[in-house]
Design a protein around this motif. Sequence first.
Motif, PDB file in Angstrom:
ATOM      1  N   VAL A  24       0.827  -1.220   0.000  1.00  0.00           N
ATOM      2  CA  VAL A  24       0.000   0.000   0.000  1.00  0.00           C
ATOM      3  C   VAL A  24       0.857   1.264   0.000  1.00  0.00           C
ATOM      4  O   VAL A  24       2.033   1.232   0.368  1.00  0.00           O
ATOM      5  N   LYS A  29       2.302  -4.801   3.646  1.00  0.00           N
ATOM      6  CA  LYS A  29       3.593  -4.101   3.538  1.00  0.00           C
ATOM      7  C   LYS A  29       3.249  -2.623   3.348  1.00  0.00           C
ATOM      8  O   LYS A  29       2.888  -2.189   2.268  1.00  0.00           O
ATOM      9  N   GLU A  57       7.218   2.719   2.896  1.00  0.00           N
ATOM     10  CA  GLU A  57       8.341   3.041   3.793  1.00  0.00           C
ATOM     11  C   GLU A  57       8.227   4.462   4.339  1.00  0.00           C
ATOM     12  O   GLU A  57       8.780   4.777   5.392  1.00  0.00           O
ATOM     13  N   GLY A  72      10.195  -1.139  -0.903  1.00  0.00           N
ATOM     14  CA  GLY A  72       9.506  -1.826  -1.984  1.00  0.00           C
ATOM     15  C   GLY A  72      10.361  -2.869  -2.660  1.00  0.00           C
ATOM     16  O   GLY A  72       9.928  -3.998  -2.901  1.00  0.00           O
ATOM     17  N   PHE A  96      -2.618  -4.325  -4.609  1.00  0.00           N
ATOM     18  CA  PHE A  96      -1.637  -3.225  -4.638  1.00  0.00           C
ATOM     19  C   PHE A  96      -2.320  -1.897  -4.906  1.00  0.00           C
ATOM     20  O   PHE A  96      -3.221  -1.810  -5.748  1.00  0.00           O
ATOM     21  N   PHE A 149       4.259  -5.977 -10.362  1.00  0.00           N
ATOM     22  CA  PHE A 149       3.560  -7.059  -9.643  1.00  0.00           C
ATOM     23  C   PHE A 149       2.997  -8.103 -10.613  1.00  0.00           C
ATOM     24  O   PHE A 149       2.918  -9.282 -10.271  1.00  0.00           O
ATOM     25  N   TYR A 193       6.032 -10.180 -11.220  1.00  0.00           N
ATOM     26  CA  TYR A 193       6.349 -11.026 -10.049  1.00  0.00           C
ATOM     27  C   TYR A 193       5.419 -12.243 -10.020  1.00  0.00           C
ATOM     28  O   TYR A 193       5.839 -13.363  -9.746  1.00  0.00           O
ATOM     29  N   GLU A 246      -4.481  -0.834  -8.150  1.00  0.00           N
ATOM     30  CA  GLU A 246      -5.092   0.500  -8.174  1.00  0.00           C
ATOM     31  C   GLU A 246      -3.945   1.481  -8.339  1.00  0.00           C
ATOM     32  O   GLU A 246      -3.176   1.696  -7.410  1.00  0.00           O
ATOM     33  N   GLU A 274       1.131  11.666 -13.978  1.00  0.00           N
ATOM     34  CA  GLU A 274       0.541  11.880 -12.654  1.00  0.00           C
ATOM     35  C   GLU A 274       1.575  12.597 -11.782  1.00  0.00           C
ATOM     36  O   GLU A 274       2.616  12.037 -11.439  1.00  0.00           O
TER      37      GLU A 274
END
Length: 496
Positions: free
Chosen positions: A163, A189, A192, A222, A240, A250, A253, A265, A399
């Motif tokens: 997140v 997770k 950080e 991450g 995520f 991801f 992965y 998202e 963004e």
Amino acid sequence: MAVAENWKERTSELDYRNQAFIDNEYVDAASGETFECISPIDGQVLTQIASCDAEDIDRAVRAARTSFESGAWADLPAAKRKRVLFKFADLIAAHADELALLETLDMGKPISSSRREDIPGVAGTVRWFAEAIDKIYDEISPADGKGLGLITREPLGVVGAVVPWNFPLLMAAWKFAPALAAGNSIVIKPAEQSPLTALRVAELAAEAGLPQGVFNVVPGFGTSAGQALGRHMDVDALAFTGSTEVGKLFLKYSGESNMKIISLECGGKSPNIIMEDTEDLAVAAQESALGIFYNSGQVCVAASRLLVHENVREAFLEKVAEFGTKMVPGDPLNSTTKLGSMVDENQMNRVLSYIEKGKSEGAKLSLGGSQVRQNSGGYYIEPTIFDQVSNDMTIAREEIFGPVLSTITFKNPEEALQIANDTVYGLRANVWTSNVNTAHKMAKALKAGTVNVNTTDGGGITMPFGGYKQSGFGRDSSLHAFDKYCQLKSTYIRIT
Ligand code: NAD
């Protein structure tokens, strides 16, 4: 809601949870490593956080798997799971001041936002999904007439959640509330930049009665902890929220490990369209300003592209600037502050570099554009408005995740739609009009997961939240959120 005022003095009462929470206990990272947790309010170090990596993730996943297979949570009768989650929501609400203070110190958002919106939103999310647990029925299919076809939902098993930092605990709750309500175990997770509230709430989950190993929080970076969760062979699904760039990782992965279910998202570049027949330009202007400046623009649905009809442009921009000017960044711990800091120095510099890019590509800077409150030691940017932007400029395409508005003028609805949809993103779009036909036509043609008409924010938890295109896939909020955390099982029973 009574909200305390003496926030600054109360920071001395805080006791930071800075270790991982695995199997219902706080533990150091296996490596013993830590990283600094810095407050963006003043640049000061709050505490040292356990810097977890693959070994810690594996430990948390094993705890989550053991608890899931034991059935201690997944097999509890729905009414009992509901009672535990209600208690969890009550505990979050009872600790709202403390959690709000942690969120503001860690992330820099105004205390009024974290105390009145984020933390009540977290408790409300847990309660909403808890309430749903024993209201959802499974299905019986017509099958083939010779037997009984049962279609049942089952929890997936171990869910990972990675997140972001913009609404640290709320974005985690959007994942953990439906995942837990469905009977899964979870490994979170946090970002950080903002691990403090997730770490604190973990022990409230245990206090509420979530069995050992059901709710785990593993802080870290991450590229180490996040990647390890994404690649773990025994994680069934990963939810995520964050950047498109990392969202794509991801998928990789998953493909390179156990094909775990991925939901993403990944932010947006939302168009906010002001049609010529907007009923109340002042209301639209105020919401448009809030839609981009709220949370210092660090919002995935931020109304960052303002598309305004040429005939109302001048009057409208004047009003937006008027509201923007009033949103002066201030001390986030002062309860009257409306605009706080950016999440960290990196993000501040990233946003400032986009502002420079806007100027160099020929957009007209009509408000703000600078870092402010340097004396605080923190990272603040004033509301910034660009005019005369074209949709191919970098500030209209990427963004920014900061308080930066890009204004584009259009001549007719067709052109507005063409510009609005000319983006790789599709999370949200807003349209302002007093004509019901125009509202329906535009809403249908806009390629976004959510379309708001005559507001920049609507719907709440009862409506699905998620994206089209590179804003990702899968939905948070609403009963549809359960789709991400359940398998559908078909059982056919022959009747002889
Ligand atoms: P990010 O995507 O880098 O981080 C989000 C989460 O993913 C964090 O928990 C992070 O630790 C983790 N992560 C980062 N790199 C990873 C990797 N290689 N493997 C596995 N996990 C990893 O986002 P950010 O750096 O926090 O912000 C960068 C940009 O992302 C922002 O400027 C914004 O554009 C976007 N963003 C979007 C949202 C949203 O709500 N959609 C939220 C935060 C950031």
